[in-house]
Design a protein around this motif. Structure first.
Motif, PDB file in Angstrom:
ATOM      1  N   ALA A 242       0.834  -1.211   0.000  1.00 59.36           N
ATOM      2  CA  ALA A 242       0.000   0.000   0.000  1.00 59.36           C
ATOM      3  C   ALA A 242       0.864   1.256   0.000  1.00 59.36           C
ATOM      4  O   ALA A 242       0.328   2.370  -0.015  1.00 59.36           O
ATOM      5  N   ALA A 243       2.171   1.045   0.014  1.00 66.13           N
ATOM      6  CA  ALA A 243       3.165   2.104  -0.164  1.00 66.13           C
ATOM      7  C   ALA A 243       3.137   3.204   0.891  1.00 66.13           C
ATOM      8  O   ALA A 243       3.143   4.385   0.567  1.00 66.13           O
ATOM      9  N   PRO A 244       3.124   2.851   2.181  1.00 70.56           N
ATOM     10  CA  PRO A 244       3.316   3.890   3.187  1.00 70.56           C
ATOM     11  C   PRO A 244       4.804   4.219   3.313  1.00 70.56           C
ATOM     12  O   PRO A 244       5.650   3.510   2.771  1.00 70.56           O
ATOM     13  N   THR A 245       5.118   5.294   4.001  1.00 69.35           N
ATOM     14  CA  THR A 245       6.520   5.556   4.321  1.00 69.35           C
ATOM     15  C   THR A 245       6.947   4.667   5.472  1.00 69.35           C
ATOM     16  O   THR A 245       8.062   4.167   5.519  1.00 69.35           O
ATOM     17  N   ARG A 246       5.990   4.500   6.425  1.00 69.94           N
ATOM     18  CA  ARG A 246       6.256   3.673   7.598  1.00 69.94           C
ATOM     19  C   ARG A 246       5.072   2.759   7.875  1.00 69.94           C
ATOM     20  O   ARG A 246       3.923   3.121   7.625  1.00 69.94           O
ATOM     21  N   LEU A 247       5.375   1.596   8.402  1.00 63.69           N
ATOM     22  CA  LEU A 247       4.340   0.636   8.763  1.00 63.69           C
ATOM     23  C   LEU A 247       4.528   0.251  10.229  1.00 63.69           C
ATOM     24  O   LEU A 247       5.632  -0.099  10.646  1.00 63.69           O
ATOM     25  N   ILE A 248       3.449   0.322  11.000  1.00 65.98           N
ATOM     26  CA  ILE A 248       3.479  -0.063  12.409  1.00 65.98           C
ATOM     27  C   ILE A 248       2.531  -1.237  12.602  1.00 65.98           C
ATOM     28  O   ILE A 248       1.368  -1.191  12.180  1.00 65.98           O
ATOM     29  N   VAL A 249       3.035  -2.281  13.218  1.00 67.43           N
ATOM     30  CA  VAL A 249       2.218  -3.453  13.522  1.00 67.43           C
ATOM     31  C   VAL A 249       2.339  -3.724  15.012  1.00 67.43           C
ATOM     32  O   VAL A 249       3.446  -3.735  15.566  1.00 67.43           O
ATOM     33  N   LEU A 250       1.230  -3.941  15.666  1.00 66.99           N
ATOM     34  CA  LEU A 250       1.242  -4.230  17.086  1.00 66.99           C
ATOM     35  C   LEU A 250       1.977  -5.544  17.332  1.00 66.99           C
ATOM     36  O   LEU A 250       1.720  -6.545  16.667  1.00 66.99           O
ATOM     37  N   GLU A 251       2.897  -5.532  18.278  1.00 69.86           N
ATOM     38  CA  GLU A 251       3.684  -6.735  18.590  1.00 69.86           C
ATOM     39  C   GLU A 251       2.782  -7.920  18.900  1.00 69.86           C
ATOM     40  O   GLU A 251       3.021  -9.050  18.457  1.00 69.86           O
ATOM     41  N   ASP A 252       1.704  -7.665  19.642  1.00 73.49           N
ATOM     42  CA  ASP A 252       0.802  -8.744  20.023  1.00 73.49           C
ATOM     43  C   ASP A 252       0.097  -9.371  18.820  1.00 73.49           C
ATOM     44  O   ASP A 252      -0.390 -10.498  18.894  1.00 73.49           O
ATOM     45  N   ALA A 253       0.026  -8.645  17.693  1.00 77.83           N
ATOM     46  CA  ALA A 253      -0.684  -9.153  16.518  1.00 77.83           C
ATOM     47  C   ALA A 253       0.014 -10.368  15.919  1.00 77.83           C
ATOM     48  O   ALA A 253      -0.618 -11.177  15.230  1.00 77.83           O
ATOM     49  N   PHE A 254       1.326 -10.511  16.159  1.00 76.16           N
ATOM     50  CA  PHE A 254       2.057 -11.661  15.620  1.00 76.16           C
ATOM     51  C   PHE A 254       1.790 -12.935  16.422  1.00 76.16           C
ATOM     52  O   PHE A 254       2.130 -14.032  15.971  1.00 76.16           O
ATOM     53  N   HIS A 255       1.222 -12.794  17.600  1.00 77.55           N
ATOM     54  CA  HIS A 255       0.911 -13.940  18.448  1.00 77.55           C
ATOM     55  C   HIS A 255       2.139 -14.823  18.681  1.00 77.55           C
ATOM     56  O   HIS A 255       2.044 -16.065  18.685  1.00 77.55           O
ATOM     57  N   GLY A 256       3.295 -14.204  18.837  1.00 74.01           N
ATOM     58  CA  GLY A 256       4.520 -14.944  19.122  1.00 74.01           C
ATOM     59  C   GLY A 256       5.157 -15.612  17.926  1.00 74.01           C
ATOM     60  O   GLY A 256       6.126 -16.370  18.071  1.00 74.01           O
ATOM     61  N   ASP A 257       4.657 -15.363  16.727  1.00 70.32           N
ATOM     62  CA  ASP A 257       5.187 -15.994  15.510  1.00 70.32           C
ATOM     63  C   ASP A 257       6.377 -15.174  14.991  1.00 70.32           C
ATOM     64  O   ASP A 257       6.219 -14.246  14.194  1.00 70.32           O
ATOM     65  N   ASP A 258       7.576 -15.525  15.440  1.00 72.81           N
ATOM     66  CA  ASP A 258       8.774 -14.785  15.053  1.00 72.81           C
ATOM     67  C   ASP A 258       9.074 -14.926  13.558  1.00 72.81           C
ATOM     68  O   ASP A 258       9.631 -14.017  12.941  1.00 72.81           O
ATOM     69  N   GLU A 259       8.730 -16.070  12.974  1.00 79.19           N
ATOM     70  CA  GLU A 259       8.980 -16.276  11.548  1.00 79.19           C
ATOM     71  C   GLU A 259       8.137 -15.305  10.722  1.00 79.19           C
ATOM     72  O   GLU A 259       8.632 -14.718   9.746  1.00 79.19           O
ATOM     73  N   LEU A 260       6.888 -15.128  11.118  1.00 77.46           N
ATOM     74  CA  LEU A 260       6.006 -14.208  10.416  1.00 77.46           C
ATOM     75  C   LEU A 260       6.556 -12.776  10.518  1.00 77.46           C
ATOM     76  O   LEU A 260       6.605 -12.042   9.519  1.00 77.46           O
ATOM     77  N   LYS A 261       7.002 -12.424  11.681  1.00 73.88           N
ATOM     78  CA  LYS A 261       7.548 -11.081  11.897  1.00 73.88           C
ATOM     79  C   LYS A 261       8.821 -10.862  11.081  1.00 73.88           C
ATOM     80  O   LYS A 261       9.010  -9.801  10.469  1.00 73.88           O
ATOM     81  N   THR A 262       9.673 -11.865  11.045  1.00 72.04           N
ATOM     82  CA  THR A 262      10.924 -11.763  10.294  1.00 72.04           C
ATOM     83  C   THR A 262      10.662 -11.635   8.800  1.00 72.04           C
ATOM     84  O   THR A 262      11.289 -10.815   8.104  1.00 72.04           O
ATOM     85  N   ASN A 263       9.732 -12.445   8.289  1.00 67.26           N
ATOM     86  CA  ASN A 263       9.404 -12.375   6.866  1.00 67.26           C
ATOM     87  C   ASN A 263       8.841 -11.008   6.495  1.00 67.26           C
ATOM     88  O   ASN A 263       9.154 -10.459   5.423  1.00 67.26           O
ATOM     89  N   LEU A 264       8.008 -10.443   7.379  1.00 70.23           N
ATOM     90  CA  LEU A 264       7.462  -9.115   7.126  1.00 70.23           C
ATOM     91  C   LEU A 264       8.583  -8.072   7.118  1.00 70.23           C
ATOM     92  O   LEU A 264       8.620  -7.201   6.245  1.00 70.23           O
ATOM     93  N   ALA A 265       9.498  -8.185   8.066  1.00 69.19           N
ATOM     94  CA  ALA A 265      10.601  -7.228   8.151  1.00 69.19           C
ATOM     95  C   ALA A 265      11.454  -7.262   6.884  1.00 69.19           C
ATOM     96  O   ALA A 265      11.858  -6.220   6.358  1.00 69.19           O
ATOM     97  N   GLN A 266      11.712  -8.451   6.375  1.00 70.73           N
ATOM     98  CA  GLN A 266      12.539  -8.586   5.168  1.00 70.73           C
ATOM     99  C   GLN A 266      11.814  -8.010   3.951  1.00 70.73           C
ATOM    100  O   GLN A 266      12.434  -7.345   3.107  1.00 70.73           O
ATOM    101  N   TYR A 267      10.504  -8.261   3.874  1.00 68.25           N
ATOM    102  CA  TYR A 267       9.750  -7.763   2.726  1.00 68.25           C
ATOM    103  C   TYR A 267       9.663  -6.233   2.766  1.00 68.25           C
ATOM    104  O   TYR A 267       9.813  -5.556   1.736  1.00 68.25           O
ATOM    105  N   ALA A 268       9.442  -5.692   3.954  1.00 70.83           N
ATOM    106  CA  ALA A 268       9.373  -4.236   4.100  1.00 70.83           C
ATOM    107  C   ALA A 268      10.711  -3.598   3.729  1.00 70.83           C
ATOM    108  O   ALA A 268      10.752  -2.565   3.046  1.00 70.83           O
ATOM    109  N   LYS A 269      11.795  -4.213   4.151  1.00 67.23           N
ATOM    110  CA  LYS A 269      13.119  -3.687   3.834  1.00 67.23           C
ATOM    111  C   LYS A 269      13.366  -3.684   2.334  1.00 67.23           C
ATOM    112  O   LYS A 269      13.944  -2.735   1.778  1.00 67.23           O
TER     113      LYS A 269
END
Length: 278
Positions: A242-269
């Protein structure tokens, strides 16, 4: 040698007595004694040459007469002045007409007066005030909604320093379970140093409810703050796309899924999007 002048200032209070202010509030069905008339405050703004885009601050708002006057002046000269009203939640007397009418605090009266005065100004001058902005946002002081920020006021300096250092790597569940997404967003904006007057809209992207914050021509922010619904990677990628400058995701939204968070971080980068978790 400069001689003292014997000239007396004009008595501009005459004609702006408290009874006028009480009558003004009576027209809005708000019981409040000793209110200053909005005409007096409007007159003071005119003689002090308050400019078209100025911000008027009143630290002792009372019944929000100043806000009423600002909106009225804007209606009369097509101005764009804004106001900031500050009022402690001082309780109204238990046997007062205000309490009987449902106003438990002076702050309750302030908010209601702004709402009703804006509507009345528009109704009284529909041709002049079609584009008049009488909207406002109301905030109150409250404790933080994020567990990691909660520390006692008497914490020792060395422990506070260590606590702040620990926050840099902390991934514990952060948000108050009873907090609304709007409340979480406001606290995040404050911690990011953004103005509380930024444009905020809500929308749905790939099935996720998000807040879009426009804090400048080149600064667009998306925030997903629903801790109860774990998004898929596909949905999170749609937020990045959606092309924002910044994206904020609530930590609790990942429900402890570190792999999901890591994949999102790599894609955003890879897309040049700054990702933050809260």
């Amino acid at each position: 040698m400069i001689e003292a002048s014997s000239a007396k200032p004009n008595n501009f209070i005459e004609g702006h007595i408290n009874q006028v202010g009480s009558h003004e509030l009576g027209e809005l069905n708000i019981p409040f004694d000793y209110s200053k008339p909005s005409t007096l405050i409007k007159y003071l703004m005119e003689v002090s040459k308050v400019r078209n885009n100025d911000i008027i601050l009143d630290f002792f708002a009372g019944s929000a007469t100043t806000a009423h006057a600002v909106m009225q002046l804007n209606a009369e000269d097509n101005g764009n002045r804004r106001f900031i009203m500050v009022q402690l939640p001082e309780p109204t007397p238990e046997d007062s007409e205000a309490r009987k009418a449902g106003f438990n605090t002076i702050a309750d009266i302030s908010r209601k007066r702004i709402e009703l005065a804006g509507a009345k100004i528009k109704a009284d001058s529909p041709l002049i005030t079609q584009a008049l902005d009488t909207g406002f946002r109301a905030y109150k002081l409250a404790d933080t909604l994020f567990a990691k920020w909660r520390v006692s006021s008497d914490i020792e300096p060395d422990k506070l320093e260590q606590h702040l250092l620990d926050l840099r790597t902390s991934t514990q569940n952060q948000a108050d379970d009873n907090a609304t997404q709007d409340d979480l967003l406001i606290e995040i904006l404050l911690k990011m140093g953004l103005s509380l007057t930024v444009a905020i809209t809500t929308e749905n992207i790939a099935g996720l409810p998000v807040n879009r914050v426009d804090s400048g021509e080149s600064d667009k922010l998306l925030a997903y703050l629903d801790e109860h619904t774990k998004p898929t990677l596909k949905q999170l990628r749609a937020l990045v796309d959606a092309a924002p400058t910044r994206l904020i995701v609530l930590e609790d939204a990942f429900h402890g899924d570190d792999e999901l968070k890591t994949n999102l971080a790599q894609y955003a980068k890879s897309k040049g999007i700054e990702l933050r978790t809260a």
